[in-house]
Write an enzyme that holds these catalytic residues in place. Structure first.
Site, short mmCIF file in Angstrom:
data_model
loop_
_atom_site.label_atom_id
_atom_site.label_comp_id
_atom_site.label_asym_id
_atom_site.label_seq_id
_atom_site.Cartn_x
_atom_site.Cartn_y
_atom_site.Cartn_z
N ASP A 25 -16.59 15.38 29.83
CA ASP A 25 -16.96 16.39 28.84
C ASP A 25 -17.13 17.74 29.54
OD1 ASP A 25 -18.35 18.04 27.06
OD2 ASP A 25 -19.60 16.42 26.27
N GLU A 82 -3.49 27.39 32.98
CA GLU A 82 -3.46 28.73 33.59
C GLU A 82 -2.64 28.76 34.86
OE1 GLU A 82 -7.31 30.60 34.08
OE2 GLU A 82 -6.43 32.22 35.27
N HIS A 107 -0.51 36.20 41.40
CA HIS A 107 -0.34 35.68 40.04
C HIS A 107 1.05 35.96 39.49
CE1 HIS A 107 -4.42 34.89 38.01
NE2 HIS A 107 -4.52 34.61 39.27
N LYS A 127 -16.39 32.30 36.45
CA LYS A 127 -15.19 31.82 35.75
C LYS A 127 -14.18 31.33 36.78
CE LYS A 127 -11.21 31.89 33.26
NZ LYS A 127 -9.83 31.76 33.76
#
Ligand code: NDP
Length: 416
Positions: A273, A78, A370, A257
């Site tokens: 993991d 990302e 972004h 998130k």
């Protein structure tokens, strides 16, 4: 009737690749990409191995955790995640930096029992407690030499039909899923033999409330000023954003998130993991019955103070952590030497990531920062080469609504 995919796992690597290539019409170039990235050793970690799937890795510099500066390798596809983490790290790393405490690192597991009398089960566990703990230890005796072992066993009533026998174990430097599962299966057999009850399953719990890192970060509000807003105003807006994440699940999920953007990228870099860490984080976010933001921010005097309790069930050894060459190199880059240091660095990255995201959200909005990186990704996914990239991005920046068609037109003109 025989299906061509039957016994796929028994075929050799070249047979598997040939079968896939023929079935879906892979070109020679595509086959070459697959084989060039195929690693025999990492292929042994999984089944039906085809290739190694590469993801980009970048590094955050200068994340100060408990007074020590770390480089943090991050694996993510990302755009903006690493830039934001670096920004958050810089804000939080003044002075002694981010403070992290790992009170203990224990693993939870459960044996689910069906239709047993709760009182009978309870009495059995009370009178056989030390035997059950010793049975768990003996099922995986090597854990004792690493200073670990089973620590506690408890019983919870889940319904009139189901009860959970909860085992807590110290799995040393390992994440401990396999160790715990071995211990639980031994206990499950013993209990079903002794009490003649049905055990539905024996499995570790990914609700990792016994393996949390407590993270605290501070930033002087003056450092948060934007072009149009004072540091005090930005700090209060960040605190407001954190309040909203405590009130509203829609916002809490996105708040978390943002934290996991940093956490997962570091967890992956260390070969751990990440599904276990994700599962632990989100279940912990709902541990009091309502899903909430994992971090909170408040303004105290001239300080914005962020706090987060995050479960980080990882291992410094075991799993893929010593098999994947980059996982080993990344631990060296981060200068971490044990699982607690690893948990601390991961937690600190999560809080830094969170601060940067909230600051962007309450000031310029997320898109401004972004945009440059998103434009790069837009250009690359529409065929720009790395040589063409700077010129394409420069032209896209001048457009009001750049999209894939814009890239195609720019490339057409450039390539004439
Ligand atoms: P491993 O079984 O791979 O590693 C643990 C082993 O590492 C120990 O048994 C021990 O073996 C060795 N070891 C060496 N040094 C130490 C030390 N200091 N402390 C402890 N152990 C040491 O992994 P885990 O039990 O940690 O399980 C993790 C794996 O399980 C991950 O791959 C995970 O994806 C997977 N998994 C996850 C599940 C879940 O999250 N629900 C479920 C099932 C699996 P020795 O005595 O031989 O040296």
């Amino acid at each position: 009737m025989e299906n061509k995919w039957d016994h796929f796992y028994k075929k050799s690597y070249s047979e598997r690749l040939k079968l896939i290539a023929q079935s879906v019409g892979l070109t020679d170039e595509q086959i070459a990409t697959i084989t060039q990235n195929h690693d025999v050793v990492s292929g042994e970690l999984i089944e039906n191995s085809l290739t190694d799937y590469a993801l980009p890795e970048g590094v955050v510099t200068g994340l100060v955790v408990n007074g020590t500066s770390h480089l943090v390798p991050m694996v993510t596809e990302e755009p903006s995640v690493i830039a934001a983490a670096s920004n958050g790290a810089k804000l939080l790393s003044a002075g002694s930096g981010i403070q992290c405490v790992v009170p203990h690192k224990l693993v939870n597991g459960q044996v689910i029992v069906k239709n047993a009398k709760f009182a009978t089960l309870s009495a059995f566990i009370e009178s056989n407690r030390s035997q059950l703990i010793s049975l768990a230890d003996q099922s995986h005796p090597s854990i004792l030499k690493y200073g670990g072992g089973a620590r506690d066993i408890r019983l919870r009533k889940l319904s009139d039909h189901f009860a959970s026998i909860d085992l807590v174990a110290d799995t040393g430097e390992a994440m401990g899923a396999n160790i715990m599962n071995t211990m639980l299966e031994a206990i499950a057999h013993f209990i079903s033999d002794q009490l003649k009850v049905e055990t539905t399953m024996a499995i570790l719990s990914n609700f990792a409330d016994s393996a949390v890192v407590q993270v605290t970060g501070r930033v002087n509000v003056s450092r948060l000023a934007s072009q149009s807003l004072s540091g005090q105003v930005v700090a209060q807006r960040i605190a407001d954003a954190s309040d909203v994440a405590q009130l509203d699940i829609n916002r809490a999920a996105t708040h978390n998130k943002g934290i996991m953007n940093g956490v997962d990228a570091a967890v992956m870099a260390f070969g751990n993991d990440w599904r276990a860490v994700e599962s632990a984080a989100h279940s912990f976010a709902a541990h009091d019955g309502r899903y909430k933001g994992l971090s909170t921010w408040q303004v105290t005097g001239d300080q914005l103070i962020g706090k987060m309790v995050l479960p980080v069930p990882i291992g410094f050894v075991g799993g893929a952590s010593k098999v994947l060459p980059m996982a080993v190199i990344n631990k060296q880059i981060a200068q971490i030497h044990n699982s607690k240091e690893e948990m601390q660095v991961i937690g600190a990255v999560g809080l830094a990531q969170n601060l940067a995201a909230l600051k962007a959200l309450v000031t310029d909005g997320i898109q401004k920062g972004h945009m440059n990186l998103q434009l790069k990704s837009l250009a690359l996914s529409n065929g720009a080469t790395t040589e063409e990239l700077p010129a394409v991005v420069e032209q896209l920046q001048k457009m009001a609504n750049p999209d894939s068609q814009s890239v195609k037109e720019i490339l057409k003109t450039m390539r004439r």
